[in-house]
Scaffold this motif. Structure first.
Motif, mmCIF file in Angstrom:
data_model
loop_
_atom_site.group_PDB
_atom_site.id
_atom_site.type_symbol
_atom_site.label_atom_id
_atom_site.label_comp_id
_atom_site.label_asym_id
_atom_site.label_seq_id
_atom_site.Cartn_x
_atom_site.Cartn_y
_atom_site.Cartn_z
ATOM 1 N N LYS A 173 0.835 -1.208 0.000
ATOM 2 C CA LYS A 173 0.000 0.000 0.000
ATOM 3 C C LYS A 173 0.865 1.252 0.000
ATOM 4 N N HIS A 174 1.930 1.235 0.809
ATOM 5 C CA HIS A 174 2.783 2.422 0.897
ATOM 6 C C HIS A 174 3.974 2.336 -0.033
ATOM 7 N N LYS A 175 3.995 1.314 -0.888
ATOM 8 C CA LYS A 175 5.070 1.137 -1.871
ATOM 9 C C LYS A 175 6.435 1.158 -1.201
ATOM 10 N N ASN A 176 6.548 0.389 -0.096
ATOM 11 C CA ASN A 176 7.815 0.353 0.611
ATOM 12 C C ASN A 176 8.477 -1.000 0.367
ATOM 13 N N ALA A 177 9.614 -0.963 -0.345
ATOM 14 C CA ALA A 177 10.249 -2.209 -0.766
ATOM 15 C C ALA A 177 10.753 -3.012 0.428
ATOM 16 N N TYR A 178 11.292 -2.303 1.452
ATOM 17 C CA TYR A 178 11.841 -3.030 2.597
ATOM 18 C C TYR A 178 10.767 -3.842 3.298
ATOM 19 N N VAL A 179 9.657 -3.161 3.599
ATOM 20 C CA VAL A 179 8.587 -3.840 4.335
ATOM 21 C C VAL A 179 8.096 -5.031 3.552
ATOM 22 N N THR A 180 7.874 -4.814 2.242
ATOM 23 C CA THR A 180 7.328 -5.882 1.405
ATOM 24 C C THR A 180 8.268 -7.077 1.364
ATOM 25 N N ALA A 198 10.124 7.538 16.574
ATOM 26 C CA ALA A 198 8.899 7.413 17.359
ATOM 27 C C ALA A 198 8.458 8.739 17.945
ATOM 28 N N MET A 199 9.352 9.756 17.923
ATOM 29 C CA MET A 199 8.962 10.999 18.577
ATOM 30 C C MET A 199 7.983 11.830 17.763
ATOM 31 N N VAL A 200 7.699 11.441 16.506
ATOM 32 C CA VAL A 200 6.694 12.212 15.774
ATOM 33 C C VAL A 200 5.297 11.877 16.278
ATOM 34 N N ALA A 201 5.175 10.752 16.957
ATOM 35 C CA ALA A 201 3.861 10.356 17.478
ATOM 36 C C ALA A 201 3.550 11.193 18.716
ATOM 37 N N PRO A 202 2.295 11.144 19.209
ATOM 38 C CA PRO A 202 1.999 11.818 20.479
ATOM 39 C C PRO A 202 2.928 11.315 21.593
ATOM 40 N N THR A 203 3.237 12.187 22.544
ATOM 41 C CA THR A 203 4.268 11.857 23.538
ATOM 42 C C THR A 203 3.992 10.598 24.356
ATOM 43 N N GLY A 223 6.697 5.300 10.863
ATOM 44 C CA GLY A 223 6.059 4.040 11.232
ATOM 45 C C GLY A 223 6.580 2.898 10.379
ATOM 46 N N LEU A 224 6.710 3.177 9.056
ATOM 47 C CA LEU A 224 7.228 2.135 8.161
ATOM 48 C C LEU A 224 8.666 1.799 8.506
ATOM 49 N N LEU A 225 9.430 2.839 8.904
ATOM 50 C CA LEU A 225 10.824 2.613 9.305
ATOM 51 C C LEU A 225 10.875 1.654 10.491
ATOM 52 N N ALA A 226 10.029 1.955 11.491
ATOM 53 C CA ALA A 226 9.977 1.079 12.666
ATOM 54 C C ALA A 226 9.560 -0.320 12.255
ATOM 55 N N LEU A 227 8.621 -0.392 11.305
ATOM 56 C CA LEU A 227 8.103 -1.687 10.873
ATOM 57 C C LEU A 227 9.200 -2.534 10.259
ATOM 58 N N TRP A 228 9.909 -1.952 9.259
ATOM 59 C CA TRP A 228 10.882 -2.834 8.576
ATOM 60 C C TRP A 228 12.088 -3.121 9.452
ATOM 61 N N MET A 229 12.475 -2.162 10.306
ATOM 62 C CA MET A 229 13.636 -2.451 11.157
ATOM 63 C C MET A 229 13.311 -3.555 12.139
ATOM 64 N N ASN A 230 12.103 -3.515 12.715
ATOM 65 C CA ASN A 230 11.761 -4.558 13.674
ATOM 66 C C ASN A 230 11.525 -5.892 12.986
ATOM 67 N N PHE A 254 0.307 7.084 14.079
ATOM 68 C CA PHE A 254 -1.053 7.356 14.529
ATOM 69 C C PHE A 254 -1.601 8.655 13.950
ATOM 70 N N ARG A 255 -0.735 9.654 13.786
ATOM 71 C CA ARG A 255 -1.243 10.947 13.317
ATOM 72 C C ARG A 255 -1.533 10.958 11.822
ATOM 73 N N LYS A 256 -1.079 9.904 11.119
ATOM 74 C CA LYS A 256 -1.428 9.673 9.712
ATOM 75 C C LYS A 256 -0.887 10.725 8.756
ATOM 76 N N ASP A 257 -0.036 11.635 9.223
ATOM 77 C CA ASP A 257 0.569 12.526 8.229
ATOM 78 C C ASP A 257 1.779 11.823 7.624
ATOM 79 N N LYS A 258 2.412 12.512 6.662
ATOM 80 C CA LYS A 258 3.416 11.821 5.847
ATOM 81 C C LYS A 258 4.596 11.362 6.704
ATOM 82 N N GLU A 259 5.054 12.285 7.553
ATOM 83 C CA GLU A 259 6.226 11.981 8.366
ATOM 84 C C GLU A 259 5.946 10.808 9.309
ATOM 85 N N ALA A 260 4.745 10.855 9.901
ATOM 86 C CA ALA A 260 4.399 9.801 10.850
ATOM 87 C C ALA A 260 4.373 8.454 10.161
#
Lengths: 276, 616, 161
Positions: free
Chosen positions: B82-89, B270-275, B202-209, B192-198
């Protein structure tokens, strides 16, 4: 008992050390120098000055620095663990740095930040020194070290050498008097203190002398004559260094500590660990 | 007792469902307040009950878990596409392939799938006492111009249950599923905030984990291939013939989850999310899986090459993360770097593996959880109530936000200064390591611990220095009114930290030593008498603890109350008018070494897995 | 114990050149050096008004310097003494009635001791310091004021925001 006496009379003792140091310094420059009791004259004079403060937080931190410094010495002499005393010293630095950076004087703020650079230069080495004492005497306990039948100085000469060059950083002596830098930032962290509040900071520094030279004394083990000789030698060496060298940049200090002194101490520790 | 464990996992989930479906303020607030006593009661009951608890589950749950695994991985695949992220896929595809292989070779076993020992119940306690207050805080935090409050609180509640579940599984295949679930939770929370940076973070956290997930699957394969068992208890019972490569991959997944150096970016993102997200990720949940996993396998890897290399890697991260933190100017980022650094210390102490080292690690986990949760909560208050995000904006914070400033001061004191837990951990580690300096890694350990603690202290002093800077002459400080929830949570942490510092000796010798004893089965020479703490032959006397505590308390509280009767004078600036604003050093000179530090940490990482895992 | 007898044992000096030719400053340095060594009286060149007792001013006080001089004076804690050194400090010297000078130190701050000469010899400086110490002992801790104190004080301080 003697530890308790030294702890209680630490400011007086430190004052004497400071007075003798001023004379030695003057003689090295072929001057006559002030009398031995000069620090105490300064002390009583400062007591009589009108108190000027920037704000209460700043003045309070000066007093807290003195208390923390004294308590640190008590922990070193009355407690039984070198490492704890080393970590306690950070509290004194905290009080000094918070006080220094709470005023809007550029010299004071700069001095506070440079004090931090001093701390990263000497703190790891102090830890290594405590560990090497442990390796030789089998204890972090100051009493055990002082009753250790042997010559720690001969087993850890590199650590002693490194510590010898760290003392100028702790006591603000010349090649490394970066935080204090009288010609440059006019005393650094202590600049804004005046009158009775300066007295606290001034006396705190005398206690620092006792704190540092106690560590030097430990290098003699239970041969107290050797310990005293080492203290005298260190005292004269540090003053000679103070009088004969120019001030370095703080980067040079950190690099010197990290790339020369700490590897030397580590090398010494490796040798001791292999020897056992 | 087993029912308590199940309740401990299920109650947060049930509450999450209630919050999610009712979407009423009163229900959300009530349930989050209710959760604190319930979880605290359950976790203490389990801790002091009959341990360990084995829960055998039917075959049905195994199949359910497999289906859940595939569902999760296909969801990751969907997110990647969905987000066209090669790492996650690609990582999701790789995991699906590996999972199929693992499931095809997995032998059936009669070992219990759920195993709750003191370590797991210790994490329950942390989750209850540190994690739940963050949710209470979040209920108020989300009222400040944020959307989807109830959904957010529901995810947080669910996350606590997942965390409780993750630390209590015994089956590594189940552990993989829960590991990935925490990954999913972190993805959901960070974006969670659904803007581009968030979404990007989130995808970064996803593929790294997911790399951690791959490592666990490889570890599973190796373990099944070589030993034929895949349970933590089996590993602990047969320490001699465990595949060391499998343990290497397990510790790799721990390093990824603990955001150690080459993988630190997901935690920073993770700091772009609510505190509250940062607070809950950094303190109670998620990253604490990393030291938990190392502690689980610590008795097995004790004194192996893997442990020694882990010490070097994590010790290097401990120092270099603290160094890099000096160059940052975002407050939350600084806190994140110090978390990375201290996680390195926790894993280092865990990897040493002697009983006292394990005690030190547990002390660090406990105190770090409280202090970091506290600091992040204060960071959130600063952001919402005072609009301060960067340390350059923290000038004169002591006048603007006195109470918050006091709490931040105390939180920082907790992270390095004398009577507090972080200090005790380091002190115990150095004293313990001095006993066996036969290997280079242990000597490096001492250098790392000494240096890292010095760097962390100057980091905190730098931040404190800029925030106590006052205009001269201003003496009257007004305490600004804050919401009651914020004050309640702040005082909760404050009083906990203060009382834990005073009673640190009995806390360690009764509470934490019992866990370490349970883990290692050795007698541990730590005891307390008259509130003094004795380790081997060294004693931290109560008068030292109390003296340091009094001095530090005076330093951080007294400025608000002491007013000297003296004349005010301008600061000295060579007789010129003094400048209104003064900054602090940004340590720009260190920034150019950052790539080298990264490269070095990647090298250490590879060495740990390849050499330590015995792959050569 | 009467503390004010210790004032004469440790006079700390703040030296400030208000635009002179530096001749006097060289003599001050000479008096710190081995031959004259004023540290044997306990005197230190502090360079910091907060901790100084004696303000040693040289030069004719240029217009640019006058506020600086006032601030330094006001930042020194009482008891304090001002010593004006050299001809320039006494009414301007060779710079008298130039467009840019204030004609001497006492137009700005109250002066206690005058050391004449251009430049004064170190002996004269030491004599002046000794004189200043005598005055220092008789002074009290009461706050001292400068000329037109109330009008100037607002101009001098930095405004808090």
């Amino acid at each position: 008992m003697i530890n308790l006496l030294i702890t209680i009379f630490a400011p007086v003792l430190g004052g004497f050390v400071f007075g003798i140091e001023r004379i030695i310094k003057a003689r090295m420059q072929s001057r006559i120098g002030p009398p031995v009791l000069q620090p105490f004259y300064d002390f009583f004079k400062l007591m009589d000055k009108r108190a000027y403060i920037i704000h209460s937080l700043h003045a309070l931190m000066g007093i807290m620095y003195f208390i923390a410094e004294w308590f640190t010495l008590a922990v070193l002499l009355l407690g039984n663990d070198l490492l704890i005393a080393v970590f306690f010293h950070v509290i004194a630095v905290l009080a000094l740095v918070i006080g220094a950076s709470s005023v809007r004087s550029p010299y004071s703020v700069l001095g506070g930040l440079r004090e931090l650079m001093h701390m990263i230069s000497y703190e790891p080495l102090m830890v290594l020194m405590a560990v090497s004492f442990y390796l030789i005497t089998g204890s972090f306990d100051i009493k055990t070290i002082l009753s250790f039948n042997g010559y720690p100085i001969f087993q850890m000469p590199l650590v002693f050498f490194a510590f010898l060059l760290v003392i100028p950083m702790m006591l603000q002596k010349s090649p490394f008097d970066i935080a204090e830098a009288h010609q440059e930032i006019i005393g650094g962290p202590e600049i804004e203190y005046s009158g009775p509040f300066y007295e606290a900071v001034y006396t705190g520094k005398w206690i620092e002398y006792i704190y540092v030279f106690t560590f030097v004394f430990l290098f003699g083990g239970n041969h107290y004559w050797l310990g005293i000789l080492l203290v005298i030698f260190t005292f004269i060496f540090v003053n000679l260094l103070d009088n004969s060298t120019a001030r370095l940049d703080y980067r040079k200090m950190v690099k010197f500590s990290w790339f020369v002194l700490i590897p030397l101490a580590v090398l010494n520790i490796i040798l001791i660990a292999m020897w056992r | 007792m087993a029912s308590f464990v199940i309740l401990n996992i299920l109650i947060p989930w049930i509450f999450a469902l209630c919050v999610y479906f009712f979407k009423k303020d009163i229900i959300t607030n009530f349930l989050s307040f209710l959760l604190l006593p319930i979880l605290a009661f359950l976790s203490f009951k389990i801790f002091y009950g009959n341990l360990p608890i084995y829960i055998h589950t039917s075959k049905f749950f195994d199949i359910l878990m497999d289906i859940y695994d595939f569902g999760l991985l296909f969801f990751f695949l969907y997110v990647g596409i969905k987000h066209k992220n090669a790492y996650v896929t690609s990582l999701a595809l790789l995991q699906i392939t590996l999972l199929i292989i693992v499931l095809s070779i997995l032998p059936s076993s009669s070992t219990a799938n759920i195993y709750v020992d003191k370590l797991a119940s210790f994490i329950y306690i942390i989750v209850a006492l540190v994690g739940t207050p963050i949710i209470i805080y979040a209920t108020k935090y989300m009222d400040y111009n944020e959307k989807n409050k109830h959904k957010f609180v529901a995810i947080l509640l669910w996350f606590l249950g997942v965390m409780n579940f993750a630390v209590s599984v015994n089956n590594i295949e189940w552990f993989f599923a829960l590991f990935e679930t925490t990954t999913l939770a972190s993805y959901a929370l960070i974006s969670f905030r659904k803007d581009k940076e968030a979404v990007n973070n989130g995808l970064l956290a996803l593929w790294m984990n997911q790399i951690g997930g791959v490592a666990i699957l490889i570890a599973l394969m190796l373990m099944v291939k070589q030993n034929g068992y895949y349970y933590f208890t089996d590993i602990l019972n047969h320490p001699k013939n465990v595949a060391i490569a499998a343990l290497g991959f397990l510790s790799l997944s721990a390093l990824v989850k603990g955001a150690q150096m080459p993988f630190q970016n997901w935690l920073l993102g993770a700091m772009v999310a609510p505190t509250p997200v940062s607070a809950i990720l950094h303190s109670a949940t998620m990253v604490k899986i990393a030291p938990y996993l190392i502690l689980r396998i610590a008795p097995v890897i004790h004194n192996t090459l893997l442990a020694k290399l882990l010490i070097i890697t994590t010790g290097f991260v401990f120092v270099s993360a603290a160094v890099i933190a000096l160059t940052q100017d975002n407050f939350k980022r600084i806190l994140a770097y110090s978390t990375i650094s201290l996680l390195g210390l926790m894993m280092l102490t865990a990897a040493v593996g002697t009983p006292i080292a394990i005690t030190a690690s547990l002390i660090l986990i406990l105190f770090h959880a409280f202090a970091k949760g506290f600091l992040f909560i204060e960071a959130g208050i600063l952001e919402k109530a005072f609009h301060v995000k960067y340390i350059t904006q923290m000038k004169r914070l002591i006048e603007k936000a006195p109470l918050t400033m006091m709490f931040i001061f105390f939180g920082f004191l907790n992270m390095t200064f004398v009577p507090f837990g972080a200090f005790v951990g380091k002190w115990m580690m150095i004293e313990e390591a001095s006993n066996f300096l036969t290997h280079g890694s242990y000597i490096l350990l001492i250098v790392f611990v000494g240096a890292g603690s010095a760097f962390l202290s100057i980091l905190y002093m730098k931040v404190l220095g800029i925030s106590v800077r006052k205009a001269h002459g201003i003496e009257n400080i007004k305490f600004i009114h804050l919401p009651k929830t914020f004050n309640f949570i702040s005082f909760w942490y404050y009083l906990f930290l203060l009382s834990m510092a005073i009673f640190i000796a009995p806390l360690i010798s009764n509470f934490i030593v019992s866990i370490a004893k349970h883990l290692t089965n050795y007698h541990i020479n730590i005891y307390s008498s008259n509130l003094s703490l004795t380790i081997n032959n060294s004693t931290l006397y109560f008068w030292q603890i109390l003296g340091a505590l009094i001095i530090l308390t005076l330093i951080h509280i007294l400025p608000y109350f002491v007013k000297f009767k003296a004349d005010f004078v301008q600061p000295y600036n060579c007789g010129e008018n003094h400048p209104k604003y003064l900054g602090t050093w940004d340590f720009e000179c260190i920034k150019k070494y950052e790539p080298f530090l990264m490269a070095f940490s990647i090298a250490l990482f590879i060495i740990t897995v390849v050499l330590g895992g015995g792959l050569l | 114990m009467k503390l004010n007898k210790f004032r004469k044992k440790s006079p700390w000096i703040l030296h400030y050149n208000t635009g002179g030719c530096n001749g006097c400053d060289i003599e001050i340095l000479a008096s710190l050096a081995p031959k004259y060594d004023i540290e044997r009286f306990g005197a230190l060149n502090k360079g910091n008004p907060k901790q100084a007792d004696i303000l040693l001013v040289t030069g004719p006080v240029t217009k640019r310097c006058k506020d600086v001089l006032r601030r330094l004076y006001l930042q020194m804690p009482e008891p304090k003494v001002v010593v004006a050194m050299g001809a320039c400090g006494h009414g301007g010297g060779v710079f008298r009635n130039f467009y840019h000078v204030e004609n001497g130190v006492d137009n700005i701050i109250p002066v206690d001791v005058w050391i004449p000469g251009c430049a004064p010899r170190p002996e004269a400086l030491i004599d002046g310091i000794v004189e200043a110490i005598e005055i220092l002992q008789t002074k009290s801790k009461e706050k001292e004021y400068i000329r037109n104190h109330n009008e100037i004080i607002d101009k001098l301080g930095a405004k808090d925001d």
